[in-house]
Structure formats: C-alpha cells, structure tokens
Design a protein around this motif. Structure first.
Motif, mmCIF file in Angstrom:
data_model
loop_
_atom_site.group_PDB
_atom_site.id
_atom_site.type_symbol
_atom_site.label_atom_id
_atom_site.label_comp_id
_atom_site.label_asym_id
_atom_site.label_seq_id
_atom_site.Cartn_x
_atom_site.Cartn_y
_atom_site.Cartn_z
ATOM 1 N N ILE A 7 0.848 -1.210 0.000
ATOM 2 C CA ILE A 7 0.000 0.000 0.000
ATOM 3 C C ILE A 7 0.871 1.243 0.000
ATOM 4 C CG2 ILE A 7 -1.985 -1.068 1.127
ATOM 5 C CD1 ILE A 7 -1.125 0.003 3.765
ATOM 6 N N VAL A 8 0.481 2.194 -0.832
ATOM 7 C CA VAL A 8 1.160 3.494 -0.892
ATOM 8 C C VAL A 8 0.195 4.531 -0.323
ATOM 9 C CG1 VAL A 8 2.209 5.258 -2.392
ATOM 10 C CG2 VAL A 8 2.488 2.821 -2.923
ATOM 11 N N ILE A 9 0.667 5.350 0.594
ATOM 12 C CA ILE A 9 -0.152 6.407 1.194
ATOM 13 C C ILE A 9 0.501 7.742 0.863
ATOM 14 C CG2 ILE A 9 -1.012 7.418 3.344
ATOM 15 C CD1 ILE A 9 0.149 3.791 3.267
ATOM 16 N N VAL A 47 4.434 2.188 1.938
ATOM 17 C CA VAL A 47 5.248 3.316 1.452
ATOM 18 C C VAL A 47 4.482 4.606 1.749
ATOM 19 C CG1 VAL A 47 6.231 4.489 -0.567
ATOM 20 C CG2 VAL A 47 6.317 1.988 -0.408
ATOM 21 N N LEU A 48 5.162 5.579 2.325
ATOM 22 C CA LEU A 48 4.551 6.888 2.574
ATOM 23 C C LEU A 48 5.146 7.909 1.604
ATOM 24 C CD1 LEU A 48 2.879 8.973 4.227
ATOM 25 C CD2 LEU A 48 4.813 9.099 5.836
ATOM 26 N N ASN A 120 14.237 -2.351 -7.174
ATOM 27 C CA ASN A 120 15.022 -3.258 -6.314
ATOM 28 C C ASN A 120 15.281 -2.661 -4.933
ATOM 29 O OD1 ASN A 120 15.134 -5.144 -8.383
ATOM 30 N ND2 ASN A 120 17.079 -4.368 -9.190
ATOM 31 N N THR A 121 15.487 -1.339 -4.874
ATOM 32 C CA THR A 121 15.733 -0.696 -3.581
ATOM 33 C C THR A 121 14.493 -0.773 -2.692
ATOM 34 O OG1 THR A 121 17.296 0.832 -4.629
ATOM 35 C CG2 THR A 121 16.418 1.478 -2.464
ATOM 36 N N PHE A 122 13.337 -0.505 -3.305
ATOM 37 C CA PHE A 122 12.090 -0.640 -2.533
ATOM 38 C C PHE A 122 11.937 -2.076 -2.019
ATOM 39 C CE2 PHE A 122 9.703 3.220 -2.393
ATOM 40 C CZ PHE A 122 10.017 3.953 -3.518
ATOM 41 N N VAL A 130 11.301 -1.951 6.593
ATOM 42 C CA VAL A 130 11.392 -0.490 6.652
ATOM 43 C C VAL A 130 10.209 0.143 5.917
ATOM 44 C CG1 VAL A 130 12.769 1.484 5.821
ATOM 45 C CG2 VAL A 130 13.908 -0.513 6.844
ATOM 46 N N ILE A 131 9.775 1.302 6.383
ATOM 47 C CA ILE A 131 8.768 2.089 5.662
ATOM 48 C C ILE A 131 9.493 3.200 4.902
ATOM 49 C CG2 ILE A 131 6.798 3.656 5.852
ATOM 50 C CD1 ILE A 131 5.831 2.093 8.242
#
Ligand SMILES: Nc1ncnc2c1ncn2[C@@H]1O[C@H](COP(=O)(O)OP(=O)(O)O)[C@@H](O)[C@H]1O
Ligand SMILES: N[C@@H](CCC(=O)OP(=O)(O)O)C(=O)O
Length: 374
Positions: A7-9, A47-48, A120-122, A130-131
C-alpha cells in the motif's frame, strides 16, 4: 487478510499543516504514523509519499506565503525536507519502526536501469521491514523534469512497485462533483469505475489552501495512472488516517477508483508511466482498432499526423483523431522520418527513407494501451 499486500499512502501539505498558520498538524501526523506502523506490523508493505517540504520550510523560515521563484522554492524545500524527516523519524522511532528517505525526480524513472534499480531498492527496504518515506527531490528537480505534484509522484511509485492500493489523503473526505468549499451543494462521489474514469466530468479546481499544489485535478490524473497500472486508488480525509485501516477491512469510505486488471509487465509499465512522452502520433480509426482491439503493431499507414521533435526509441503518446490519448510506445523512427512515412504502406519505407528500416513504427512489444476510445 493482506497476504503482504503493498500500500502506498500519499499525504498532502493541506493535511500536514494548518491551512492559515502553516503550523504542523502534529496530532494528524502522529495518528498517521501509528496507523502505518500497525499496518506494517500486520504484514503490509507500506510506502509513505509525503508532501510538506515547502510548507514546513516556509514555516521554519517564517515565510507567510509559498515561494514562486523556482530557486527560492528549492531552497525552502531543502530546509523543510530535513525537518519533515526529523519529525517522521522521531515519531516512527517512538514505535520502533525504521524508516528510509527516498527522494526522486522524473529523471530516475525515465532511465530503464534507474527504474529497475529503484524497484530493487524498494524491495530490499520491504524485506528489511522499513517504511520508505518518498518525496520529490525538489532541490534538484528542474521544471521540465519535475513530477510537479506528489499526487502524480505517488501514482508513479505505486505503479513502479506494483502496489495493490494507493491512498491519497487530503483535506476533503472524498471527491465531489465540484469543490465543496465553493459549491455547498456539490454531490459526493463514492465510486468511480475504470470505464467511467476517462469521461468523468467534475469541477476539479485548484488547491484548497495556499500550501497545497495539486488540487483535485492532479488527483484525477493520478487516478488514471494508478488504475491503468492495476492499482486501486482511494481519496480520503487526511484528518482521519485511521480510515486507511477501515477501508482495507472493507468499509466504503472516501472515493474509491476501480483499477483495471493488471496485465502489463514491469517493462511496459515503465514505457507507459516512467518515460516522459516526447511527441504525439495521431491515428486513424483503423489504426486505433488494430492496436487497441487487435493488439497489433503500429504501421505508418495508420498515422495521420505527427507532433513534437523526437528521435527513434523515444516514448510518444498515441492519440485518436480527436486527440484522446489511447496508448504510449517507443518509436522505431524519428519525428522527421515519420512525417515522411505517415499514411504510407510499409513496403515503400526503404524507398522513402533510403534504407531498410523497421517494418513497424511501433512494435506491439513496445506499445501500452491506456484506454480504449472506440
Ligand atoms: N471536485 C472536487 N472535489 C473535492 N475537492 C475539490 C474539488 N475541486 C477542487 N477541490 C479542492 O481540492 C483541494 C485538495 O487539493 P490540495 O489543496 O492540493 O490538497 P493536498 O495538499 O492534499 O494535495 C480541496 O481542499 C478542495 O478545496
Ligand atoms: N515536493 C513538494 C510536494 C508538493 C505537492 O505536491 O504538495 P501537495 O499538493 O500538498 O501534495 C513538497 O514537499 O512541498
């Protein structure tokens, strides 16, 4: 059950700061941090995307209005970004949740190797629990390469990481038929189906506060990008971050945008959303049908007009005769060459150009359909 859904916020400046004073909305930020930490602990990949660098920078420097000059805006954003991350890290750390800062410009998503590297980093950050906290790298993003607004950035990030959801938190509780601040009788919109989005008619005016950038127009543009990439998007109130959890559990809050089935692979999503189109090709009805329905390559015979100045392998927009964008793709010829080839049959290309070029103007493997305007 989230089975590691992603989920992306995205939260806008209008939710992070007080509309008139620009002061931090600390209670909102703290509730957001609690909600995202809980979701991460439940197994979601979170992800924020956070605006606020310019708004918080203005507050820190006692500026009473958003700078207009690019260099001043970049300087103010540089001041604000550090404070923004300090605030997030203090609050997330208080709950034992690690965060990371990711600053992006359009350029990172335009280059194929950078696009894959960002993906790849995400993935590595998700594996570390990690967020990631994402913002546009305002300090170095120049005009022609800016995302411009974090609504667009958040949709492109959601597409990049193949997110399941994109929540856009703002200072209204949903999309309305017009700006509810200006039109008290504006009608609330709870659900927008994929097939309705292209023709959706609302008064999507500008930002509701001096600190915001995007307004509702950029949120609708974000909805088109996200839903085309198979991401379900929701516009809901930034003052109630806990609504995210309720919506994930099935409550129908805010405005929900139905995604189209995810069919495109990562490379095609990069073509559609990572690259900046350098021009437009206008197609006749036969060509529109051939590529949208037939899944075929684009031949010179179906091109009626060319706009822009581009070279072979650049990304271009494909439009119907009325100018509606229907697809994006990587061209095999430059704009000057296509100007000479348009409307011609493929057999005459060698004679027209003086060399044996590709039979197609865009091969179907390099072509992504965005909407079908039949
Ligand atoms: N059709 C609409 N429905 C809802 N809000 C709208 C609409 N048109 C314009 N707006 C305005 O858009 C604002 C949200 O955009 P913006 O201020 O940029 O927020 P953010 O900082 O969260 O991106 C709302 O406060 C509202 O005033
Ligand atoms: N990178 C900018 C984002 C600007 C932006 O899109 O703001 P908003 O419309 O409040 O989401 C900042 O942090 O101020």
């Amino acid at each position: 059950m989230n089975d590691r859904q992603t989920i992306v916020i995205k939260i806008g400046t209008s939710s992070l700061t007080h509309p008139t004073t620009g002061q931090l909305a600390l209670s909102t930020i703290a509730t957001l941090v609690e909600t995202l930490t809980q979701l991460r602990q439940m197994g979601y990949r979170v992800v924020l995307v956070s605006s606020g660098a310019v708004g918080i920078g203005c507050s820190r420097l006692n500026l009473t209005e958003r700078p207009k000059k690019m260099s001043l805006k970049q300087a103010v954003a540089a001041v604000g970004q550090g404070r923004l991350m300090r605030i997030y890290d203090d609050l997330f750390s208080g709950l034992g949740q690690a965060i990371a800062q990711i600053l992006l410009t359009r350029r990172e998503l335009m280059d194929r190797s950078c696009y894959v590297n960002a993906y790849n980093t995400f993935e590595e950050l998700f594996e570390l629990g990690v967020i990631p906290v994402v913002n546009e790298n305002d300090t170095v993003a120049v005009d022609e390469l800016k995302f411009g607004d974090n609504d667009t950035l958040s949709a492109l990030v959601a597409s990049l990481i193949e997110a399941d959801w994109l929540f856009i938190l703002t200072d209204v509780d949903r999309l309305y038929s017009a700006d509810p601040r200006l039109f008290p009788h504006a009608q609330p919109i709870s659900l927008v189906r994929w097939s309705e989005l292209a023709q959706l008619q609302v008064e999507a005016g500008s930002s509701g506060s001096q600190w915001g950038t995007g307004g509702m127009a950029t949120k609708l543009a974000a909805a088109r990008i996200a839903t085309s990439a198979g991401v379900k998007m929701v516009i809901t109130s930034g003052k109630k971050p806990e609504n995210i959890s309720k919506i994930l559990q099935g409550e129908e809050l805010g405005t929900q945008f139905e995604p189209q089935p995810r069919t495109e692979n990562a490379r095609k999503r990069w073509i559609a959303y990572g690259l900046l189109p350098m021009g437009q090709l206008y197609l006749d009805e036969g060509a529109v049908k051939a590529i949208c329905i037939g899944g075929k390559s684009l031949l010179a015979a179906g091109i009626i007009n060319v706009k822009g100045d581009f070279t072979a392998s650049d990304a271009v927009q494909l439009c119907d005769r009325q100018g509606n964008e229907i697809a994006r793709g990587l061209v095999n010829y430059s704009s000057n060459e296509i100007e000479r080839l348009k409307g011609q049959r493929s057999e005459v290309i060698p004679k027209l150009l003086g060399y044996e070029g590709a039979e197609t103007v865009i091969h179907r493997d390099n072509l992504v359909i965005l909407s079908v305007s039949m």
